[in-house]
Design a protein around this motif. Structure first.
Motif, PDB file in Angstrom:
ATOM      1  N   ILE A 287      32.588  38.789  40.325  1.00  0.00           N
ATOM      2  CA  ILE A 287      33.089  37.190  40.565  1.00  0.00           C
ATOM      3  C   ILE A 287      34.456  37.269  41.096  1.00  0.00           C
ATOM      4  N   CYS A 288      34.205  37.096  42.678  1.00  0.00           N
ATOM      5  CA  CYS A 288      36.457  36.906  42.885  1.00  0.00           C
ATOM      6  C   CYS A 288      36.320  35.529  43.261  1.00  0.00           C
ATOM      7  N   LEU A 289      37.469  34.793  42.662  1.00  0.00           N
ATOM      8  CA  LEU A 289      37.995  33.559  42.667  1.00  0.00           C
ATOM      9  C   LEU A 289      38.685  33.137  43.320  1.00  0.00           C
ATOM     10  N   GLY A 290      38.440  31.707  44.258  1.00  0.00           N
ATOM     11  CA  GLY A 290      39.436  31.745  44.972  1.00  0.00           C
ATOM     12  C   GLY A 290      39.808  29.731  44.720  1.00  0.00           C
ATOM     13  N   TYR A 291      41.177  29.231  44.900  1.00  0.00           N
ATOM     14  CA  TYR A 291      41.399  27.492  45.056  1.00  0.00           C
ATOM     15  C   TYR A 291      40.409  26.761  46.129  1.00  0.00           C
ATOM     16  N   GLY A 292      39.874  27.497  46.444  1.00  0.00           N
ATOM     17  CA  GLY A 292      39.363  26.218  47.652  1.00  0.00           C
ATOM     18  C   GLY A 292      38.665  25.447  46.887  1.00  0.00           C
TER      19      GLY A 292
END
Ligand code: MGD
Ligand code: MGD
Ligand code: MO
Length: 654
Positions: A287-292
């Protein structure tokens, strides 16, 4: 003609810090390009990187200290400027104490040499400084509860994944190198999902885009967890040996049926099931999480719910896996001088960054008498810009250090010019590597960079303990732990490319940095902080009759925040789909007014079928001369980490 190529680093606040080359002809920089020899960034640079040269020689660049005199700006000497600032710092401290000075900083420039602003105010006795932030603090806090800290795999490790979920991140626009690794992995046939309310440029890199309703990721993650457990796809061994509180966590999932998930997120039960099963059955899964995902009132819990997916499937600590958010490992090895300076900061006072305006307007004992802004443009980037302007007006003496006359600088009383990346030597930590950046040319007009500036100011103010060391000694001290760990000296770090080991897998030893040493579904620490010990779904906010439209303000490809919006006077562009435009009787090609409870701006309409219904998208960063989008945004704060909940904003269009 003398022509040479000199290595430097991109200084911008993005996870890339591209290695670059400046082509210098007779002391003038004529071109910048990517450095092909860098093992990670390999010559690829983005739009913002190319703009450094334009910014360097731009006619609007600040090249002298300036003072506001009867509403007019006049150039003054350093002697006069620093004399006046020092005099104010001394008298304010005498009369009100050092906390009456508020130091506002961010990461408009990420080099180590310019963190001396923080040292300065510590040696001053401690100023008023922020806690929380505008960027990724809810997710950081969430991962701290779950794992102890945030660690991410090197993106090169994506190639080992069985399936990848890019979750609320837009690397196509915000992180070119991550995007490159993602593209490579897709070419190998690995399936990539993107979960984002907007169909961004990253959707083109994914096999499938799943349009989720804003702020509802927690429900999707908990719904996926329910399915994974029901279908016996959980990793029982990992759960048993490496986690705490699984039973309590699983007990709370009953509510999250696929039908309930659909009613909240807008994603069909079939899709929710497919996502859950594909993620759990194709190990290793990343899982590659962003800040959105976390720019909401429930942002921290949303991240904790997503982290839990990694833990129940045992996708943490294995190559190709991870719930990758950000990596704090190299950063934690830098900063010995800062640590040392804290001893002098006995009188530090804290405020929640996103609530800057409220703090200033209500501060008493002592009130804020002076504002010192470095590496930041708060009058554009903070929420509730109108209230922030009032707060500025409430402070009698304001100093800003910047390269340009930003809105923040304009509302100050005294402005000091900042050097650009080409004009000083520095070091940069990207998270995956450390870049050395040569001084390419002498500072234009003899301007003094922040490293020298704060040394002069310290002497004028009489801070006898402030370190007046050579820049190299400062680097050496700051990097002491890092150099020791990697068995390097400073000269080697400068001469070579330093990249952290790509094969190093975070949490491989499964020794988490939580109080229990385990992955904590149940966090006693969270309970102590007065929030739910388990990840929960806090219902998302909805619009009202007056303000029915959700406003999303993500990051723009062509600018790092406000920095390149310096060069446009155009009205902000509002992206809206045709159905929503028709509903509110707005014609294409028209200007419109977007308003919220907090303010209004005039915008240019851009019909965009990629935007969901009842949603407006305006990139963040537009200056006041165009129309400041953050004047629409309330100063809401997330459930964890005191993060500005920017995407919790509702408006109407007329
Ligand atoms: N609506 C909305 N608002 C947001 C966000 C969002 O998603 N939506 N995102 C938030 C996020 S993630 C962040 S990180 C913040 C960023 O907020 P800021 O860091 O305040 O934003 P920047 O516009 O990059 O401002 C940095 C300033 O530093 C100046 N600068 C450049 N080099 C130097 C230097 O060497 N010295 C000094 N003193 N100054 C220099 C630049 O010219 C620029 O004016 O914004 C937040 N604001
Ligand atoms: N070109 C450029 N690059 C940058 C920056 C920049 O300003 N410009 N800023 C740098 C900085 S400081 C930062 S913090 C990073 C930010 O990098 P990112 O995390 O990639 O960017 P964001 O704009 O914060 O949001 C990412 C995505 O989250 C989506 N999103 C919004 N709400 C939700 C939601 O409820 N659920 C889900 N799943 N997704 C949601 C948005 O539509 C957006 O596409 O980028 C860095 N890189
Ligand atoms: Mo950020």
């Amino acid at each position: 003609m003398m022509s040479e190529e000199i290595r430097f680093s991109c200084p911008l606040d993005c996870p890339n810090s591209c290695a670059m080359l400046a082509v210098v002809n007779d002391g003038i920089i004529t071109e910048v390009k990517g450095d092909r020899k860098h093992p990670d960034t390999r010559g690829l640079i983005c739009l913002k990187g190319k703009q450094h040269l334009y910014r360097l020689y731009h006619r609007d660049r600040l090249l002298s200290p300036r003072k506001k005199l009867h509403d007019k700006w006049v150039n003054i000497s350093y002697e006069e400027a620093l004399g006046e600032i020092a005099e104010k710092l001394v008298s304010i401290k005498q009369k009100y104490g050092s906390q009456a000075v508020l130091h506002y900083y961010d990461y408009g420039y990420c080099g180590m040499s310019k963190t001396v602003d923080q040292l300065f105010f510590n040696y001053y006795g401690g100023a008023t400084v922020h806690t929380g932030g505008l960027c990724h603090q809810a997710g950081l806090k969430a991962q701290e509860y779950d794992m102890g800290t945030s660690r991410a795999h090197h993106p090169a490790d994506l190639i080992n994944s069985g399936v990848i979920i890019v979750w609320g991140r837009n690397p196509a626009d915000t992180s070119v190198h991550f995007a490159r690794y993602l593209n490579q992995t897709k070419k190998k046939g690995v399936k990539i999902y993107l979960i984002d309310p907007l169909c961004t440029n990253t959707a083109k890199m994914a096999n499938e885009h799943i349009a989720i309703k804003p702020g509802t990721d927690g429900v999707l993650a908990l719904g996926m967890a329910r399915i994974i457990i029901e279908e016996n796809l959980a990793d029982i061994e990992f759960i048993k040996n490496c986690t705490l509180g699984f039973t309590e966590f699983a007990d709370k999932l009953k509510l999250f049926t696929p039908e309930y998930v659909e009613s909240v997120t807008g994603i069909t039960p079939v899709k929710v099931r497919e996502l859950a099963v594909t993620y759990a059955a194709n190990k290793p899964a990343a899982i590659c999480l962003g800040y959105g995902v976390q720019r909401y009132s429930n942002g921290g819990n949303n991240i904790r719910a997503i982290d839990a997916l990694g833990a129940i499937t045992g996708n943490i600590g294995i190559s190709g896996g991870g719930v990758n958010y950000t990596d704090t490992q190299l950063g934690s090895l830098i900063g010995s001088e800062f640590e040392k300076s804290l001893k002098f900061a006995a009188n530090r006072r804290a405020f929640t960054k996103a609530r800057f305006a409220d703090f200033v307007l209500n501060a008493d004992n002592p009130p804020v008498k002076m504002l010192f802004v470095t590496r930041a443009n708060p009058l554009v980037q903070l929420p509730d810009v109108n209230k922030t302007i009032k707060a500025f007006e409430n402070i009698s003496f304001k100093v800003t250090v910047d390269m340009f006359m930003t809105d923040t600088a304009r509302h100050s009383d005294l402005v000091l010019p900042a050097t650009s990346i080409f004009e000083e030597e520095d070091l940069f930590n990207s998270g995956d590597y450390v870049n050395y950046s040569h001084k390419v040319i002498k500072p234009l007009n003899g301007i003094i960079g922040e490293y020298g500036l704060f040394q002069i100011l310290a002497q004028k103010v009489g801070l006898s303990s402030y370190p007046l060391m050579e820049r190299n000694v400062f680097f050496q001290n700051e990097l002491r732990q890092l150099l020791k760990k990697y068995n390097l000296n400073l000269a080697q770090l400068k001469e070579n490319y330093f990249v952290r080991n790509k094969e190093e897998i975070p949490w491989k030893e499964r020794a988490f940095e939580t109080p229990s040493g385990k992955y904590e579904f149940y966090s006693e620490k969270a309970a102590q902080d007065g929030i739910s010990p388990l990840p929960v779904y806090i219902p998302v906010h909805h619009g009202s009759d007056n303000y029915p439209l959700r406003l999303l303000t993500p990051h723009y490809k062509g600018s790092l925040h406000s920095q390149n919006f310096a060069f446009t006077d155009e009205k902000p562009v509002a992206h809206i789909n045709m159905k929503t435009l028709a509903k509110y009787k707005i014609n294409i090609g028209e200007f419109a007014r977007v308003s919220s409870e907090n303010g209004e701006i005039k915008v240019r309409i851009e019909p965009d079928e990629k935007i969901p219904d009842d949603t407006i998208m305006i990139y963040q960063g537009w200056w006041h001369k165009s129309g400041s989008v953050n004047c629409l945004i309330p100063d809401a704060v997330s459930d964890m980490g005191e993060l500005a909940a920017y995407f919790e904003c509702f408006c109407r269009i007329e």
